[in-house]
Design a protein around this motif. Structure first.
Motif, PDB file in Angstrom:
ATOM      1  N   ALA A  38       0.819  -1.212   0.000  1.00  0.00           N
ATOM      2  CA  ALA A  38       0.000   0.000   0.000  1.00  0.00           C
ATOM      3  C   ALA A  38       0.855   1.265   0.000  1.00  0.00           C
ATOM      4  CB  ALA A  38      -0.915  -0.013   1.225  1.00  0.00           C
ATOM      5  N   PRO A  40       3.637   2.497  -1.490  1.00  0.00           N
ATOM      6  CA  PRO A  40       4.047   3.250  -2.685  1.00  0.00           C
ATOM      7  C   PRO A  40       2.903   3.631  -3.622  1.00  0.00           C
ATOM      8  CG  PRO A  40       4.592   0.937  -2.973  1.00  0.00           C
ATOM      9  CD  PRO A  40       3.981   1.072  -1.609  1.00  0.00           C
ATOM     10  N   GLY A 131       8.923   0.251   1.422  1.00  0.00           N
ATOM     11  CA  GLY A 131       7.980   0.364   2.527  1.00  0.00           C
ATOM     12  C   GLY A 131       8.693  -0.208   3.754  1.00  0.00           C
ATOM     13  N   GLY A 133       7.816  -3.060   7.071  1.00  0.00           N
ATOM     14  CA  GLY A 133       6.850  -3.935   7.723  1.00  0.00           C
ATOM     15  C   GLY A 133       6.627  -3.522   9.175  1.00  0.00           C
ATOM     16  N   HIS A 137      10.686  -5.093   8.800  1.00  0.00           N
ATOM     17  CA  HIS A 137      11.305  -5.663   7.597  1.00  0.00           C
ATOM     18  C   HIS A 137      11.358  -4.641   6.471  1.00  0.00           C
ATOM     19  CE1 HIS A 137       7.278  -7.473   5.859  1.00  0.00           C
ATOM     20  NE2 HIS A 137       7.447  -6.243   5.435  1.00  0.00           N
TER      21      HIS A 137
END
Ligand code: PGA
Length: 239
Positions: A38, A40, A131, A133, A137
Motif C-alpha cells: 500500500a 508506494p 515500505g 513492515g 522488515h
C-alpha cells in the motif's frame, strides 16, 4: 537519514514522485528499484499523472522489483508482478522488456545470481523505493540474526502473513518469498522509504532511534548515505 513528516498520503506520494520523475528527466535510462504494498501506491498514482500530463516518459527506464512470492504463478492476481502491471506498468510507457523481477519459482541460488548480475549490468539502482513492515522488515528481509546480502528465499514471519493475508481470498497466502537482500538494497544510490499509519509507528521508531541490528532490518538505513524517510503523523508518532 533525512526524515520528513506529512499530513496526507497524497503529499508523500507527490514528494516521492517528484524526486523520481526529476531523476528520470535528468537521466532517462535511470534504474528504479520498485516496491509493492500500500505504501508506494500514492507515489505510483503521481508518476502516472505526470506521465499522462506528458511531463515525463518512462520508456527508457529500467526497473527492478524488491520481491516476489514463491509457489505462486507470475500471472496470478496476487503476484507482485501482477500488482506492478496493474498499478504502474500498464498505465505508463514503461517498456516491459526493461522490467526486472525476481522469479519466486526458480532455484534460489541461480535466481539470486541472475538478479545480482542483471542489476550490476544495468549500472546499479539509482533510486530504491521501500515500505517497512510492522516488524521492521524491508522488502521481505524479516528480523533475523544477520543482515543478508544478495537476493534469497525467505520464510515469511507470522506478522507478515497476518498483514498480507487480507489480499488472498481464493488461495492461502504463500509462506515463502524471494527477496532482494539488505546488501542489494543498501547499494542503491538513493533510498526513499515510505511509512504511513499507526501500525508502523514502533517499527519507524526502531528504524530511526534504535540500534542498527538485523532484528530491525530497516535500522540498517541509518548507515546509508542518502536515505529519505517520508512519514505521516501517525507513523511518526513515537519519534
Ligand atoms: P505496506 O507493506 O506498504 O502494504 O504497508 C510494507 C511492507 O510490508 O514492507
Amino acid at each position: 537519514m533525512e526524515i520528513r513528516v506529512f499530513r496526507t498520503d497524497a503529499e508523500i506520494g507527490k514528494t516521492a514522485a517528484d524526486i523520481i520523475c526529476g531523476c528520470v528527466r535528468e537521466k532517462p535510462s535511470c534504474v528504479l528499484g520498485l516496491a509493492t504494498g500500500a505504501s508506494p501506491l500514492p507515489t505510483y498514482r503521481e508518476m502516472i499523472a505526470e506521465y499522462e500530463a506528458g511531463r515525463v516518459s518512462f520508456k527508457d527506464v529500467r526497473t527492478f522489483n524488491l520481491d516476489e512470492y514463491c509457489d505462486l504463478p507470475r500471472d496470478h492476481k496476487n503476484s507482485y508482478y501482477s500488482f506492478m502491471v496493474e498499478n504502474l506498468f500498464s498505465k505508463t510507457d514503461i517498456d516491459m522488456a526493461n522490467v526486472g523481477f525476481l522469479d519466486g519459482n526458480a532455484p534460489e541460488k541461480e535466481e539470486s545470481e541472475r538478479y545480482a548480475a542483471a542489476i550490476k549490468a544495468a549500472g546499479g539502482i539509482d533510486i530504491q523505493i521501500l515500505g517497512i513492515g510492522r516488524n521492521g522488515h524491508i522488502a521481505f528481509n524479516e528480523p533475523s540474526d544477520e543482515f543478508t546480502d544478495e537476493a534469497w528465499k525467505v520464510k515469511l514471519s507470522d506478522s507478515t502473513i497476518e498483514a498480507n493475508s487480507i489480499y488472498f481470498d481464493d488461495i492461502p497466502m504463500p509462506r515463502y518469498a524471494m527477496t532482494m537482500g539488505i546488501g542489494s538494497i543498501m547499494r542503491a544510490g538513493k533510498i526513499i522509504l515510505i511509512a504511513t499509519g499507526a501500525s508502523k509507528a514502533q517499527a519507524v521508531k526502531d528504524m530511526i532511534k534504535g540500534e542498527v541490528t538485523p532484528h530491525c532490518p530497516a535500522s540498517v538505513l541509518q548507515r546509508h548515505a542518502d536515505a529519505l524517510i517520508l512519514l505521516d503523523e501517525a507513523a511518526a508518532a513515537l519519534l
